[in-house]
Enzyme design. Structure first.
Site, PDB file in Angstrom:
ATOM      1  N   GLU A   1       0.996  -1.141  -0.037  1.00 11.36           N
ATOM      2  CA  GLU A   1       0.225   0.046  -0.101  1.00 11.36           C
ATOM      3  C   GLU A   1       0.865   1.157   0.049  1.00 11.36           C
ATOM      4  O   GLU A   1       1.569   1.408   0.920  1.00 11.36           O
ATOM      5  CB  GLU A   1      -0.794   0.129   1.470  1.00 11.36           C
TER       6      GLU A   1
ATOM      7  N   SER B   1      -3.502   5.149   1.139  1.00 11.89           N
ATOM      8  CA  SER B   1      -5.003   4.794   1.899  1.00 11.89           C
ATOM      9  C   SER B   1      -6.022   5.967   1.587  1.00 11.89           C
ATOM     10  O   SER B   1      -5.637   6.977   2.225  1.00 11.89           O
ATOM     11  CB  SER B   1      -4.694   4.461   3.229  1.00 11.89           C
TER      12      SER B   1
END
Length: 426
Positions: free
Chosen positions: A352, A355
């Site tokens: 990631e 977010s």
């Protein structure tokens, strides 16, 4: 913070939705309902006593005029006053317990989220293709060390494990990334905010990090008073409190903000074998997007933030995917989250790099942030945030995916104007 009125009207629904986040909230919800009943009974009892006191107050002049003894009335009023104080003390205890439970409950996940954790995360779309090498690619630690971009050893010497130093072209590359992010946001009409890096406890409380995650930040002792300060873990913690205890107007919204800060986080546990380098550290640089919106605009704002994060990653030429998180994988404060994930070749999977989350009115309730409608009524506004972007995984992916057989690194087109070179060499 959840709406107590909604909990009272929909207790089983709230319990079921929090269960999707892995939170067994039945005991807490039942306690809240019982406390609310007690609170209303205490208030009713206090009001009855005060009404009786008012009656007696009116009798005193009459009794004195008629020559009657008023000592009994004064004795009764004193007893009533003592009783009222006892009730008030109990009411404070009940309200404190009520608030404590509410502050400990996570946000309700949106209805369309799957229950459970990472195993139920749903990839929504992919962009580009993974880099294929016709030579044995190097790990980003080796590339950065060989090219003098990162000084890991001296970073550890200065601050301990989990810290590093950007040097020379490495520092310029890091700064080029930050400039690319910020320039893009400014072109989209976002207001640049440079907040304090040290915050007070109320900021963490409003953002939803405290009290539950208070041990995961770097706390700072204040030599002059007992207030708790801490180093911000992300600019969200500061931006979420920007309008704390304020009432905005419809014309004020949306507020579109972008902030650059270093971020400070205590990382629990040991590094995995595939997390060698700068993928997970105690300090990293990040550009954060944040929006305050009207409730009916928050879904569109969420889509905007996701699109912006995707565009930033695509602009660097990365292959990536956008993933819709299952309820339990969303943070406690958020109703929904999409992650933008890229591939770092040496780590054999997706990581990631952004977010994007919608807190709905959860943070606004904790921070008393409201909007006054044109009709004069006030309601809680909505808050959203998104990484736009953090560099601690972008830079490792950039050097690994853009490496050449001779150990040099091709500079992405969007960064060339900041660096003045096409290739980074020894």
């Amino acid at each position: 913070m959840l709406d107590i009125k909604y909990i009272k009207e929909n207790p089983e629904e709230v319990i079921a939705r929090l269960q999707k986040k892995g939170k067994d909230a039945r005991e807490d919800i039942e306690a809240l309902l019982a406390l609310d009943v007690e609170r209303r009974e205490l208030i009713k009892e206090t009001e009855a006593i005060k009404a009786e006191q008012n009656k007696m107050n009116k009798l005193i002049p009459q009794y004195k005029k008629e020559g009657k003894d008023v000592s009994e009335i004064f004795a009764e009023m004193k007893a009533m006053s003592n009783k009222t104080k006892e009730i008030d003390e109990r009411l404070k205890e009940v309200e404190a317990k009520n608030l404590d439970i509410l502050l400990g409950l996570p946000n309700l996940p949106d209805d369309d989220l799957l229950p459970g954790g990472k195993e139920n995360n749903e990839p929504l779309r992919y962009w580009g293709e993974p880099r294929k090498f016709d030579f044995e690619p190097k790990h980003h630690v080796d590339l950065c060390t060989d090219l003098g971009l990162i000084d890991y050893d001296r970073g550890t010497k200065l601050a301990g494990s989990g810290f590093w130093i950007y040097r020379g072209m490495g520092a310029r590359l890091e700064w080029a990334l930050l400039n690319y992010f910020i320039d893009t946001h400014l072109a989209d009409g976002y207001e640049l905010i440079l907040p304090p890096h040290m915050l007070e406890y109320e900021c963490g409380l409003t953002a939803g990090q405290f009290p539950k995650f208070a041990d995961e930040v770097y706390k700072i002792e204040n030599p002059t008073d007992n207030r708790m300060h801490y180093m911000l873990p992300t600019a969200e913690a500061a931006l979420a409190s920007l309008y704390r205890n304020e009432i905005l107007t419809e014309a004020d919204l949306p507020k579109k903000l972008v902030s650059y800060t270093p971020c400070f986080r205590r990382e629990a546990g040991s590094y995995r074998s595939d997390e060698r380098g700068m993928v997970r550290g105690h300090q990293f640089n990040k550009v954060e997007m944040f929006q305050f919106t009207l409730p009916e605009q928050s879904d569109a704002a969420f889509d905007e933030l996701v699109t912006k994060a995707e565009a930033l990653v695509a602009g660097l030429g990365f292959h990536f995917r956008t993933v819709k998180l299952a309820a339990e994988d969303c943070s406690a404060s958020m109703a929904r989250t999409y992650d933008i994930e890229i591939q770092i070749p040496s780590m054999n999977g997706y990581k990631e790099v952004s977010s994007v989350s919608n807190a709905r009115d959860y943070q606004a309730r904790r921070g008393m942030m409201r909007v006054r409608r044109a009709n004069g009524k006030t309601e809680y506004l909505h808050t959203l945030n998104g990484s736009g972007l953090a560099t601690s995984r972008i830079l490792p992916a950039l050097v690994e995916q853009n490496q050449n057989a001779d150990g040099s690194i091709n500079v992405p087109d969007v960064l060339k104007k900041y660096l003045g070179v096409d290739v980074i060499r020894k």
